[in-house]
Motif scaffolding. Structure first.
Motif, mmCIF file in Angstrom:
data_model
loop_
_atom_site.group_PDB
_atom_site.id
_atom_site.type_symbol
_atom_site.label_atom_id
_atom_site.label_comp_id
_atom_site.label_asym_id
_atom_site.label_seq_id
_atom_site.Cartn_x
_atom_site.Cartn_y
_atom_site.Cartn_z
ATOM 1 N N UNK A 32 0.858 -1.335 -0.081
ATOM 2 C CA UNK A 32 0.071 0.072 0.148
ATOM 3 C C UNK A 32 0.860 1.544 0.123
ATOM 4 N N UNK A 33 2.142 1.225 -0.163
ATOM 5 C CA UNK A 33 3.008 2.232 0.073
ATOM 6 C C UNK A 33 3.757 2.664 1.199
ATOM 7 N N UNK A 34 4.316 3.763 1.244
ATOM 8 C CA UNK A 34 4.605 4.685 0.181
ATOM 9 C C UNK A 34 5.571 4.097 -0.764
ATOM 10 N N UNK A 35 5.658 4.759 -2.008
ATOM 11 C CA UNK A 35 6.524 4.155 -2.976
ATOM 12 C C UNK A 35 7.539 5.278 -3.318
ATOM 13 N N UNK A 36 7.760 6.444 -2.729
ATOM 14 C CA UNK A 36 8.724 7.287 -2.761
ATOM 15 C C UNK A 36 9.484 7.848 -1.436
ATOM 16 N N UNK A 37 10.574 8.048 -1.326
ATOM 17 C CA UNK A 37 11.309 8.373 -0.043
ATOM 18 C C UNK A 37 10.842 10.172 0.401
ATOM 19 N N UNK A 38 9.730 10.136 0.666
ATOM 20 C CA UNK A 38 9.385 11.663 1.022
ATOM 21 C C UNK A 38 8.463 11.491 2.612
ATOM 22 N N UNK A 39 8.553 12.340 3.378
ATOM 23 C CA UNK A 39 7.856 12.339 4.810
ATOM 24 C C UNK A 39 6.524 11.912 4.777
ATOM 25 N N UNK A 40 6.048 11.054 5.194
ATOM 26 C CA UNK A 40 4.644 10.638 5.381
ATOM 27 C C UNK A 40 4.204 10.547 6.625
ATOM 28 N N UNK A 41 2.946 10.400 6.981
ATOM 29 C CA UNK A 41 2.532 10.171 8.416
ATOM 30 C C UNK A 41 2.152 8.701 8.635
ATOM 31 N N UNK A 42 2.771 8.196 9.435
ATOM 32 C CA UNK A 42 2.827 6.522 9.645
ATOM 33 C C UNK A 42 1.342 6.127 9.863
ATOM 34 N N UNK A 43 0.691 6.882 10.696
ATOM 35 C CA UNK A 43 -0.518 6.123 11.096
ATOM 36 C C UNK A 43 -1.345 5.835 10.088
ATOM 37 N N UNK A 44 -1.573 6.961 8.914
ATOM 38 C CA UNK A 44 -2.240 6.387 7.710
ATOM 39 C C UNK A 44 -2.158 5.097 7.067
ATOM 40 N N UNK A 45 -0.769 4.722 7.067
ATOM 41 C CA UNK A 45 -0.496 3.607 6.352
ATOM 42 C C UNK A 45 -0.807 2.383 7.517
ATOM 43 N N UNK A 46 -0.627 2.518 8.567
ATOM 44 C CA UNK A 46 -0.677 1.537 9.703
ATOM 45 C C UNK A 46 -2.480 1.157 9.671
ATOM 46 N N UNK A 47 -3.189 2.148 9.622
ATOM 47 C CA UNK A 47 -4.714 2.005 9.513
ATOM 48 C C UNK A 47 -5.173 1.299 8.209
ATOM 49 N N UNK A 48 -4.445 1.726 7.164
ATOM 50 C CA UNK A 48 -4.988 0.814 5.757
ATOM 51 C C UNK A 48 -4.455 -0.644 5.884
ATOM 52 N N UNK A 49 -3.308 -0.940 6.456
ATOM 53 C CA UNK A 49 -2.653 -2.101 6.443
ATOM 54 C C UNK A 49 -3.733 -3.028 7.486
ATOM 55 N N UNK A 50 -4.158 -2.209 8.593
ATOM 56 C CA UNK A 50 -5.114 -3.043 9.473
ATOM 57 C C UNK A 50 -6.300 -3.239 8.995
ATOM 58 N N UNK A 51 -6.994 -2.215 8.206
ATOM 59 C CA UNK A 51 -8.283 -2.359 7.596
ATOM 60 C C UNK A 51 -8.325 -3.660 6.624
ATOM 61 N N UNK A 52 -7.214 -3.782 6.001
ATOM 62 C CA UNK A 52 -7.053 -4.688 5.143
ATOM 63 C C UNK A 52 -6.970 -5.978 5.903
ATOM 64 N N UNK A 53 -6.448 -6.331 6.941
ATOM 65 C CA UNK A 53 -6.580 -7.435 7.650
ATOM 66 C C UNK A 53 -7.784 -7.760 8.293
ATOM 67 N N UNK A 54 -8.662 -6.781 8.941
ATOM 68 C CA UNK A 54 -9.704 -7.026 9.882
ATOM 69 C C UNK A 54 -10.821 -7.074 8.720
ATOM 70 N N UNK A 55 -10.914 -6.472 7.661
ATOM 71 C CA UNK A 55 -11.707 -6.902 6.585
ATOM 72 C C UNK A 55 -11.661 -8.137 5.904
ATOM 73 N N UNK A 56 -10.628 -8.860 6.001
ATOM 74 C CA UNK A 56 -10.453 -10.236 5.248
ATOM 75 C C UNK A 56 -9.766 -10.036 4.098
ATOM 76 N N UNK A 57 -9.299 -9.071 3.449
ATOM 77 C CA UNK A 57 -8.584 -8.782 2.411
ATOM 78 C C UNK A 57 -7.240 -9.470 2.372
ATOM 79 N N UNK A 58 -6.611 -9.548 3.708
ATOM 80 C CA UNK A 58 -5.290 -10.102 3.703
ATOM 81 C C UNK A 58 -5.206 -10.912 4.771
ATOM 82 N N UNK A 59 -4.425 -12.209 4.968
ATOM 83 C CA UNK A 59 -4.415 -13.348 6.089
ATOM 84 C C UNK A 59 -3.508 -12.079 7.344
#
Length: 148
Positions: A32-59
């Motif tokens: 889910x990214x990011x794909x380039x080395x620039x500053x981003x907010x980690x919670x957004x990526x954590x929440x997206x990964x977790x959503x994929x797990x809790x919704x069953x899109x990933x094991x």
């Protein structure tokens, strides 16, 4: 196995190495990214990964940042997620066997690429033992469900 992985700018190189490794082993990996080395907010990526797990899109999910700590803190705010930051293979195995960890957090500035890949393998190859451990995981889930 279907996995989802994300990072922030502090874990982007480690994330790429893990994706390559998992794909070489034949796993389906959603990056889910990011794909380039620039500053981003980690919670957004954590929440997206977790959503994929809790919704069953990933094991399972994997999160990388500089230390793994920020990602684990954010991930554990998501209902149904049991995230653990680890830096050794034994802890990786135990967190799956005893805690049914569904999101692994790693720190690029803490573990080298070689060790990180061994940790990922140890974590993924371990299986939840259930029994008395299930009782304990259920206590966490019950508390989480009743929390206001």
């Amino acid at each position: 196995m279907k996995l989802v992985i994300g990072s922030d700018h502090g874990g982007i190189r480690l994330k790429a190495a893990i994706v390559r490794h998992l794909e070489e082993l034949g796993h389906e990996v959603k990056d889910i990214g990011p794909f380039e080395n620039k500053s981003v907010d980690y919670p957004s990526y954590a929440f997206e990964v977790c959503r994929n797990v809790t919704e069953g899109h990933a094991d399972l999910g994997i999160l990388c940042c500089g230390t793994g700590i920020g990602m684990s803190m954010a991930a554990n705010k998501v209902h149904g997620i049991r995230a653990a930051v680890v830096s050794d293979c034994f802890s990786a195995e135990m967190t799956r066997q005893h805690n049914n960890c569904n999101v692994l957090c790693l720190g690029e500035r803490v573990v080298g690429e070689g060790l990180a890949l061994k940790i990922v393998d140890s974590w993924m190859n371990a299986e939840f033992e259930g029994d008395r451990h299930q009782r304990r995981v259920d206590l966490i889930t019950e508390y989480e469900s009743n929390k206001r």
